[in-house]
Enzyme design. Structure first.
Site, mmCIF file in Angstrom:
data_model
loop_
_atom_site.group_PDB
_atom_site.id
_atom_site.type_symbol
_atom_site.label_atom_id
_atom_site.label_comp_id
_atom_site.label_asym_id
_atom_site.label_seq_id
_atom_site.Cartn_x
_atom_site.Cartn_y
_atom_site.Cartn_z
ATOM 1 N N ASP A 39 13.223 6.297 -22.524
ATOM 2 C CA ASP A 39 13.089 5.857 -23.926
ATOM 3 C C ASP A 39 12.975 4.334 -24.048
ATOM 4 O OD1 ASP A 39 15.598 5.091 -23.194
ATOM 5 O OD2 ASP A 39 16.662 6.248 -24.732
ATOM 6 N N ARG A 97 13.812 -23.237 -32.276
ATOM 7 C CA ARG A 97 13.025 -23.938 -33.296
ATOM 8 C C ARG A 97 13.416 -23.534 -34.713
ATOM 9 N NH1 ARG A 97 7.171 -23.206 -30.883
ATOM 10 N NH2 ARG A 97 8.186 -21.371 -30.039
ATOM 11 N N ASP A 170 4.002 -35.665 -32.242
ATOM 12 C CA ASP A 170 4.806 -35.813 -33.467
ATOM 13 C C ASP A 170 6.093 -36.579 -33.172
ATOM 14 O OD1 ASP A 170 6.332 -34.023 -32.060
ATOM 15 O OD2 ASP A 170 5.988 -32.346 -33.405
ATOM 16 N N LYS A 193 2.306 -35.510 -37.484
ATOM 17 C CA LYS A 193 1.922 -34.094 -37.519
ATOM 18 C C LYS A 193 2.473 -33.446 -38.773
ATOM 19 C CE LYS A 193 3.838 -30.330 -34.935
ATOM 20 N NZ LYS A 193 4.131 -29.789 -33.608
ATOM 21 N N ASP A 219 4.370 -32.918 -24.603
ATOM 22 C CA ASP A 219 5.185 -32.245 -25.613
ATOM 23 C C ASP A 219 6.207 -31.375 -24.887
ATOM 24 O OD1 ASP A 219 6.058 -31.589 -28.116
ATOM 25 O OD2 ASP A 219 4.196 -30.673 -28.789
HETATM 26 C C1 R5P Z 1 7.456 -28.616 -32.249
HETATM 27 O O1 R5P Z 1 7.963 -29.468 -32.926
HETATM 28 C C2 R5P Z 1 7.348 -28.682 -30.767
HETATM 29 O O2 R5P Z 1 7.736 -29.922 -30.262
HETATM 30 C C3 R5P Z 1 5.957 -28.320 -30.297
HETATM 31 O O3 R5P Z 1 5.056 -29.323 -30.746
HETATM 32 C C4 R5P Z 1 5.556 -26.993 -30.842
HETATM 33 O O4 R5P Z 1 6.549 -26.064 -30.590
HETATM 34 C C5 R5P Z 1 4.248 -26.529 -30.256
HETATM 35 O O5 R5P Z 1 3.921 -25.319 -30.852
HETATM 36 P P1 R5P Z 1 2.438 -24.807 -30.933
HETATM 37 O O6 R5P Z 1 1.888 -24.838 -29.529
HETATM 38 O O7 R5P Z 1 2.555 -23.408 -31.461
HETATM 39 O O8 R5P Z 1 1.695 -25.701 -31.860
#
Ligand code: R5P
Length: 291
Positions: A39, A97, A170, A193, A219
């Site tokens: 299941d 997040r 950002d 951003k 990032d």
């Molecule tokens: C958000 O503030 C994070 O630092 C990343 O920029 C974000 O999580 C990236 O997400 P995605 O690839 O969906 O734009």
């Protein structure tokens, strides 16, 4: 005092890293057998005795839901089987997040995920997504160690791209962009951003000439890839010759890697999440935190 015997256990999405960590520490590695009942319910089994040992469970939280449930069950089972100490190594910590109720009635997932993992005696993670919560100590009730892969990213960039322009898409990525730029001795720029939804972001770069330049965008997470894609488009508009995206956690949901490549950019990440461009190894960093 006699040192506790350690065993590093690889959960479903932590096998490769667990093996590497065990090799660094010269301690035994053991896989967690993770099957399922007809299941779909999880059927977990440890393959080595745990009694009296320091059990290190390695599990990255992607895909988030299955891996989180498996880790919570594994922590509890290890305790029941007599582990003297359980450390959860979570290279990528999902659910951070959603750190506030953005709209009425929404679930604030970061605190719930943290409380689910609180059965472990210690949690270790890399570059958790922190925004409104400044440190994981605010949401974890157990000792938590947050590591950063900044130096690893910086060495990778230095080795392959030299002192190129480092871009953070950002304000939140400033912590990576600026520190990495310092180490690479490059120039850093942070952009503006605006996020309109999980798949819609707008990026603006003002007053910068990128003509003929190589641009490295850094990032913490590449998830849907929209943040990177919009930054790539903007950098191209400003004349960038070559664009490289480097992230700590390369999730690449919804074919993000293909979409980024279709825009003519390259992408690389660490191996906190398994993906085809996981070129930066974090196992040494994690092993050092366990010494
Ligand atoms: C958000 O503030 C994070 O630092 C990343 O920029 C974000 O999580 C990236 O997400 P995605 O690839 O969906 O734009």
């Amino acid at each position: 005092m006699k040192k506790m015997v350690m065993v590093v256990v690889g959960c479903s999405n932590g096998v490769d890293l667990a093996r590497r960590i065990a090799r660094h520490l010269r301690v035994p590695f053991s896989p967690l057998s993770a099957g399922s009942f007809p299941d779909g319910e999880l059927k977990l089994k440890f393959m080595t005795p745990l009694k009296g040992k320091h059990v290190v469970l390695v599990q990255t939280l992607h895909p988030a839901n299955e891996q989180l449930v498996e880790l919570v069950f594994a922590i509890q089972t290890a305790k029941e089987l007599g582990a003297a100490k359980v450390t959860a190594v979570v290279p990528y910590m999902a659910y951070l997040r959603q750190d506030v109720r953005f709209h009425p009635g929404e679930c604030q997932s970061n605190r719930i995920a943290a409380s689910l993992l609180s059965g472990a005696d210690r949690v270790i993670t890399i570059d958790p997504h922190l925004h409104r919560v400044k440190h994981l100590k605010e949401i974890f009730h157990k000792p938590v160690t947050t590591l950063t892969a900044n130096s690893l990213l910086a060495s990778f960039i230095k080795k392959h791209y030299g002192k190129e322009i480092i871009v953070g898409p950002d304000a939140e990525s400033y912590q990576w962009a600026n520190k990495i730029a310092e180490q690479v001795k490059a120039h850093a720029i942070v952009l503006k951003k605006k996020r309109y939804g999980s798949r819609k972001v707008a990026i603006k770069i003002k007053g910068i000439d990128l003509k003929g330049k190589t641009v490295v965008i850094v990032d913490d997470i590449i998830s849907s890839g929209h943040t990177m894609m919009e930054t790539i488009k903007e950098a191209k508009r400003l004349g960038a010759k070559k664009i490289v995206c480097v992230a700590v956690h390369g999730i690449f949901a919804e074919n993000a890697l293909k979409k980024i490549r279709a825009l003519g950019a390259q992408a690389y990440a660490t191996n906190t999440v398994d993906n085809p461009v996981a070129r930066i190894d974090v196992s040494g960093l994690l092993a050092d935190a366990l010494r």
